[in-house]
Design an enzyme around this catalytic site. Structure first.
Site, PDB file in Angstrom:
ATOM      1  N   GLN A 144       0.883  -1.164   0.000  1.00  0.00           N
ATOM      2  CA  GLN A 144       0.000   0.000   0.000  1.00  0.00           C
ATOM      3  C   GLN A 144       0.918   1.211   0.000  1.00  0.00           C
ATOM      4  O   GLN A 144       1.511   1.549   1.026  1.00  0.00           O
ATOM      5  CB  GLN A 144      -0.909  -0.040   1.234  1.00  0.00           C
ATOM      6  CG  GLN A 144      -1.931  -1.170   1.122  1.00  0.00           C
ATOM      7  CD  GLN A 144      -2.357  -1.710   2.465  1.00  0.00           C
ATOM      8  OE1 GLN A 144      -1.521  -1.976   3.316  1.00  0.00           O
ATOM      9  NE2 GLN A 144      -3.653  -1.877   2.647  1.00  0.00           N
ATOM     10  N   HIS A 186       6.275   3.929   6.181  1.00  0.00           N
ATOM     11  CA  HIS A 186       7.570   3.294   5.933  1.00  0.00           C
ATOM     12  C   HIS A 186       7.255   2.159   4.959  1.00  0.00           C
ATOM     13  O   HIS A 186       6.464   1.259   5.298  1.00  0.00           O
ATOM     14  CB  HIS A 186       8.119   2.767   7.277  1.00  0.00           C
ATOM     15  CG  HIS A 186       9.468   2.111   7.200  1.00  0.00           C
ATOM     16  ND1 HIS A 186      10.202   1.811   8.325  1.00  0.00           N
ATOM     17  CD2 HIS A 186      10.221   1.695   6.156  1.00  0.00           C
ATOM     18  CE1 HIS A 186      11.352   1.237   7.969  1.00  0.00           C
ATOM     19  NE2 HIS A 186      11.375   1.155   6.653  1.00  0.00           N
ATOM     20  N   HIS A 208       6.470  -0.977   3.113  1.00  0.00           N
ATOM     21  CA  HIS A 208       6.462  -2.367   3.581  1.00  0.00           C
ATOM     22  C   HIS A 208       5.625  -3.235   2.665  1.00  0.00           C
ATOM     23  O   HIS A 208       4.529  -2.873   2.268  1.00  0.00           O
ATOM     24  CB  HIS A 208       5.987  -2.495   5.035  1.00  0.00           C
ATOM     25  CG  HIS A 208       4.641  -1.904   5.332  1.00  0.00           C
ATOM     26  ND1 HIS A 208       4.409  -0.540   5.413  1.00  0.00           N
ATOM     27  CD2 HIS A 208       3.441  -2.484   5.585  1.00  0.00           C
ATOM     28  CE1 HIS A 208       3.131  -0.323   5.703  1.00  0.00           C
ATOM     29  NE2 HIS A 208       2.520  -1.483   5.802  1.00  0.00           N
ATOM     30  N   HIS A 228       3.573  -6.625   2.340  1.00  0.00           N
ATOM     31  CA  HIS A 228       2.927  -7.725   3.058  1.00  0.00           C
ATOM     32  C   HIS A 228       3.186  -9.021   2.291  1.00  0.00           C
ATOM     33  O   HIS A 228       3.037  -9.053   1.065  1.00  0.00           O
ATOM     34  CB  HIS A 228       1.400  -7.534   3.090  1.00  0.00           C
ATOM     35  CG  HIS A 228       0.926  -6.389   3.920  1.00  0.00           C
ATOM     36  ND1 HIS A 228       0.482  -6.538   5.201  1.00  0.00           N
ATOM     37  CD2 HIS A 228       0.822  -5.069   3.649  1.00  0.00           C
ATOM     38  CE1 HIS A 228       0.107  -5.366   5.695  1.00  0.00           C
ATOM     39  NE2 HIS A 228       0.307  -4.446   4.757  1.00  0.00           N
TER      40      HIS A 228
END
Lengths: 192, 192
Positions: free
Chosen positions: A88, A99, A101, A103
């Site tokens: 996202q 930050h 990331h 998933h």
């Protein structure tokens, strides 16, 4: 097993050192405070930047080689057959912790049967991304009103496989992180 | 503008040459037959392999540098503020065309207000991934029953911003592909 690093690893403004199970030169992988499905983990660049486009060429390459290695491990260890890999990228795409990331969510056939089907993972993930920020804040005692949590979200009812699940404690996450670090080491021997 | 390549570019078993707007040594980007939101595009490795773990180190690195370049361009051109980047890696994660592909979806603040909110994009994407396969098949006259379309999906009601939208024709996609190829060229001048 000794700690992976003496560095303090931060995910956004949260210290997550004990949750980290893999370190590459520019990235790290951490276990999740509230996994949506077993083996749901996150991979981030070490440098704290909010957007994918903020990453250097080296960081992009290192990040996704890490995603590939980690996803191979969790698919094996959690006996999965597929994976959801998702970023996202920005608050209007549902990002809660500013930050970068990725998933990684191991999937099995019909694992969300009765919870909305295969794609229910996405609304769960969306809810989770918000939760991630909220639960980190609750744990660390920060003021949630200072975070981006909840902005641009919340209209869609989160589908949740277990509404009653609580965030895991440090000890539980640390145990999983150590276990997954050992599993990463096994793969490293096999694949280099 | 001349065609980007004389090669025949395949996405799974579909020929998509006229939809391709960017080529890197090991990857390509294509416009979507039925974009969920303006600027929804796909990035794939040139080599047809179903799983992310099938990719070589070089392919992973090239793929995500391409994702980064393409995502920067679509965010600019479609005046977006965020992006969803997602891979459905394997049929149990909702993959319909068995050829690794990253969805890139430009997002704006409240762009799905009234359609389920920010995270409605995921169930739309899921429906779309199935549609992609089905519509390609309808166009090429293949037998849909021989594809993986629909397996492991369909329990979750697809949220769709425009139920009546029809797949775009070749000409329309070709025009968009040429436009986006020009925009990629502008970025290349600026960022190299």
């Amino acid at each position: 097993m000794p700690p992976l690093t003496k560095d303090v690893i931060k995910f956004g403004h949260f210290i997550v050192t004990s949750q980290v199970f893999h370190l590459s030169p520019l990235s790290f992988a951490l276990v999740n405070i509230k996994p949506l499905l077993p083996g749901h983990v996150l991979v981030s660049p070490r440098r704290i930047v909010p957007r994918f486009n903020d990453l250097s060429i080296d960081e992009v390459q290192d990040l996704f080689l890490t995603v590939q290695r980690v996803s191979r491990m969790v698919e094996r260890v959690f006996k999965a057959t597929s994976l959801n890999i998702a970023i996202q990228d920005g608050v209007d795409a549902g990002q809660s912790v500013p930050h970068v990331h990725a998933h990684i969510i191991p999937r099995k056939r019909a694992d969300l049967e009765g919870f909305g089907g295969t794609d229910a993972i996405y609304s769960m993930m969306e809810g989770e991304d918000g939760d991630l920020d909220r639960h980190f804040n609750e744990r660390s005692g920060s003021d949630p009103s200072t975070t981006t949590n909840g902005q641009g979200r919340g209209k869609f009812p989160a589908v949740d496989a277990d509404e009653s699940r609580t965030p895991r404690n440090e000890e539980e996450m640390e145990r999983e992180a150590q276990w997954l670090a050992e599993e990463m080491a096994k793969d490293e021997k096999e694949y280099g």
